[in-house]
Design an enzyme around this catalytic site. Structure first.
Site, short mmCIF file in Angstrom:
data_model
loop_
_atom_site.label_atom_id
_atom_site.label_comp_id
_atom_site.label_asym_id
_atom_site.label_seq_id
_atom_site.Cartn_x
_atom_site.Cartn_y
_atom_site.Cartn_z
N ASP A 53 0.66 -1.41 -0.16
CA ASP A 53 -0.42 -0.16 0.41
C ASP A 53 1.33 0.65 0.24
OD1 ASP A 53 -2.56 1.67 0.31
OD2 ASP A 53 -1.85 2.56 2.27
N TYR A 58 3.39 9.67 1.24
CA TYR A 58 3.94 9.00 1.95
C TYR A 58 5.70 9.73 1.72
CZ TYR A 58 -0.24 6.08 2.79
OH TYR A 58 -1.07 6.02 3.02
N LYS A 87 -2.21 6.31 -4.51
CA LYS A 87 -2.78 7.40 -4.18
C LYS A 87 -1.95 8.42 -4.68
CE LYS A 87 -3.88 4.98 0.49
NZ LYS A 87 -1.86 4.47 1.06
N HIS A 120 -7.15 9.48 -2.65
CA HIS A 120 -6.44 9.54 -0.88
C HIS A 120 -7.04 9.93 -0.03
CE1 HIS A 120 -2.44 9.06 1.04
NE2 HIS A 120 -3.22 8.76 2.04
N1 LIG Z 1 -5.37 5.99 3.17
C1 LIG Z 1 -5.36 6.35 4.02
O1 LIG Z 1 -5.97 7.49 5.28
C2 LIG Z 1 -4.44 5.77 5.70
C3 LIG Z 1 -3.77 6.40 7.10
C4 LIG Z 1 -3.29 5.31 7.99
C5 LIG Z 1 -2.25 4.88 7.06
N2 LIG Z 1 -2.70 4.26 6.24
C6 LIG Z 1 -1.76 2.81 5.36
O2 LIG Z 1 -1.94 1.81 6.55
C7 LIG Z 1 -1.14 1.62 7.04
C8 LIG Z 1 -0.93 0.88 8.15
O3 LIG Z 1 -0.98 2.04 9.27
P1 LIG Z 1 -0.48 2.03 10.34
O4 LIG Z 1 0.80 2.34 10.18
O5 LIG Z 1 -0.59 3.36 10.27
O6 LIG Z 1 -0.91 1.51 11.89
P2 LIG Z 1 -1.03 -0.45 12.03
O7 LIG Z 1 -0.09 -0.91 10.86
O8 LIG Z 1 -1.70 -0.80 12.80
O9 LIG Z 1 0.63 0.10 13.31
C9 LIG Z 1 2.18 -0.56 13.09
C10 LIG Z 1 2.55 -0.16 14.08
O10 LIG Z 1 1.93 -1.64 14.60
C11 LIG Z 1 3.66 -2.11 15.03
N3 LIG Z 1 3.47 -3.05 14.92
C12 LIG Z 1 2.87 -4.43 13.66
N4 LIG Z 1 3.82 -4.90 13.71
C13 LIG Z 1 3.63 -5.65 14.86
C14 LIG Z 1 3.55 -6.99 16.06
N5 LIG Z 1 3.55 -7.93 15.04
N6 LIG Z 1 3.80 -6.88 16.78
C15 LIG Z 1 3.79 -6.12 17.91
N7 LIG Z 1 4.05 -4.90 17.22
C16 LIG Z 1 3.41 -4.74 15.58
C17 LIG Z 1 4.48 -1.53 14.62
O11 LIG Z 1 5.19 -0.55 15.88
P3 LIG Z 1 5.99 -0.72 16.69
O12 LIG Z 1 8.05 0.06 16.07
O13 LIG Z 1 5.98 -0.07 18.40
O14 LIG Z 1 5.98 -2.16 17.37
C18 LIG Z 1 3.71 -0.48 13.79
O15 LIG Z 1 5.11 0.60 14.10
C19 LIG Z 1 0.62 1.93 6.66
O16 LIG Z 1 1.42 2.28 6.76
C20 LIG Z 1 0.11 2.78 4.91
O17 LIG Z 1 -0.01 2.25 4.03
C21 LIG Z 1 -3.45 4.57 5.11
#
Ligand SMILES: NC(=O)c1ccc[n+]([C@@H]2O[C@H](COP(=O)([O-])OP(=O)(O)OC[C@H]3O[C@@H](n4cnc5c(N)ncnc54)[C@H](OP(=O)(O)O)[C@@H]3O)[C@@H](O)[C@H]2O)c1
Length: 335
Positions: A53, A58, A87, A120
């Site tokens: 994604d 980004y 996006k 987006h």
């Molecule tokens: N469309 C949109 O507007 C939008 C908005 C937000 C995000 N996104 C997309 O969604 C993706 C994911 O969202 P996100 O990065 O905000 O949140 P997320 O995936 O819910 O959380 C990521 C964090 O979770 C922890 N983590 C991941 N795997 C783990 C595991 N197996 N065990 C323990 N901790 C774990 C890590 O933190 P630690 O470093 O503390 O371990 C990591 O930095 C983004 O990268 C992006 O591509 C899209």
């Protein structure tokens, strides 16, 4: 760790095409550098991820593109096996800009086509990268169906031109979908939305399923590393929700894994992010193992806290009351 492709469950898109039931996010949350993220993408491809994604905003598509090209040159993966999203950012909605933005993503990602191209956010309101939570742009305006459709028409042209295979919307609401879907010549194949145990968006999720649109869930673990501007004292921490912690103890895994299993069990495509191999490898591995039971799914389903984390307040326009106005909570598009 290398996960066998055949063991990764697939989701069927409305077109009939099968894609992996999980992907990897690439937003560094203003905290992880493009180099760290692109190295994680390289490791994730080796590990078995095929869906990534991406997004222009980004700020890391150029380095990620290098990784895609290397992986294909080294025959680690073929282009047809990858499913890559990008996006268009809010400041590239005007006439001609969507094509420019797509062209830049294609150049940066070193691709001939993008599999799924999202709008987006459904408005042109813009915030600078890395801004703080109180930042507001005086040019911001409420949602306009006309403006949205003018951007969507340009996205439809990208499909006609063969630059993009599917279109998607992101950060939508049911009222905004009701206003726009009937006008689309190319229907969205997917809608990306915030989805995690503490924020399940049942109405929007069910609406997408009923319309045969695939939900893609961002922040599937509750985004513990999200930017500071997106944190408030009241926010739920998914990995500390008692229901999640209890099930995680039973399986002997980190609560993050239960969040992912719940997402896959429900039928959304989670796109968890991590720069650490032990985390992203486990996130993929867990979808190949025993799913949560019906009872466990029901327990988590009943634990929704309706707690939106990415509130979007930086996109508010003059005269808007609060971030809730972005999400049409009373069933009508906020003006
Ligand atoms: N469309 C949109 O507007 C939008 C908005 C937000 C995000 N996104 C997309 O969604 C993706 C994911 O969202 P996100 O990065 O905000 O949140 P997320 O995936 O819910 O959380 C990521 C964090 O979770 C922890 N983590 C991941 N795997 C783990 C595991 N197996 N065990 C323990 N901790 C774990 C890590 O933190 P630690 O470093 O503390 O371990 C990591 O930095 C983004 O990268 C992006 O591509 C899209």
């Amino acid at each position: 760790m290398v996960i066998n492709q055949n063991s990764i469950p697939k989701i069927t898109l409305p077109s009939g095409e099968k894609i992996p039931c999980i992907g990897m996010g690439t937003f560094g949350s203003d905290r992880f550098t493009p180099k760290q993220v692109s190295e994680a993408v390289a490791g994730a491809i080796r590990c078995g991820y095929r869906l990534f994604d991406c997004a222009a905003i980004y700020g890391n598509e150029e380095l990620i593109g290098e990784v895609f090209e290397n992986a294909m040159n080294e025959n680690t993966v073929r282009r047809s096996e990858l499913f890559i999203t990008s996006k268009v950012w809010n400041d590239m909605h005007r006439k001609g800009d969507v094509l420019l933005s797509c062209a830049k993503s294609l150049r940066d990602l070193r691709l001939d086509y993008i599999d799924l191209y999202f709008m987006h956010w459904p408005f042109p309101n813009y915030h600078a990268p890395g801004c703080d939570g109180d930042s507001r742009n005086p040019d911001s305006k409420p949602f306009s169906t006309e403006e949205f459709m003018s951007t969507w028409r340009q996205m439809e042209k990208l499909v006609e031109m063969g630059l993009v295979r599917y279109l998607g919307m992101s950060n939508m609401t049911v009222p905004k979908l009701e206003a726009t879907l009937p006008l689309c010549k190319v229907k969205p194949a997917a809608i990306e939305m915030e989805l995690h145990p503490g924020f399940q968006q049942k109405e929007l999720f069910d609406y997408c399923i009923a319309k045969n649109i695939q939900p893609v869930g961002f922040c599937p673990i509750g985004s513990p590393t999200r930017p500071e501007r997106d944190k408030t004292a009241e926010d739920v921490v998914d990995t500390q929700m008692p229901e999640i912690v209890e099930i995680a103890k039973k399986y002997g895994v980190h609560p993050a894994i239960i969040c992912i299993k719940w997402a896959v069990g429900r039928g959304q495509i989670p796109i968890p992010f991590s720069v650490y191999e032990n985390e992203y490898a486990k996130n993929l591995q867990c979808v190949t193992e025993a799913p949560l039971t019906t009872e466990e799914m029901a327990v988590i389903g009943g634990a929704d806290k309706n707690c939106r984390l990415i509130k979007g307040q930086v996109f508010l326009w003059e005269g808007a009351r609060s971030w809730e106005d972005l999400w049409d909570l009373d069933g009508a598009i906020a003006k």
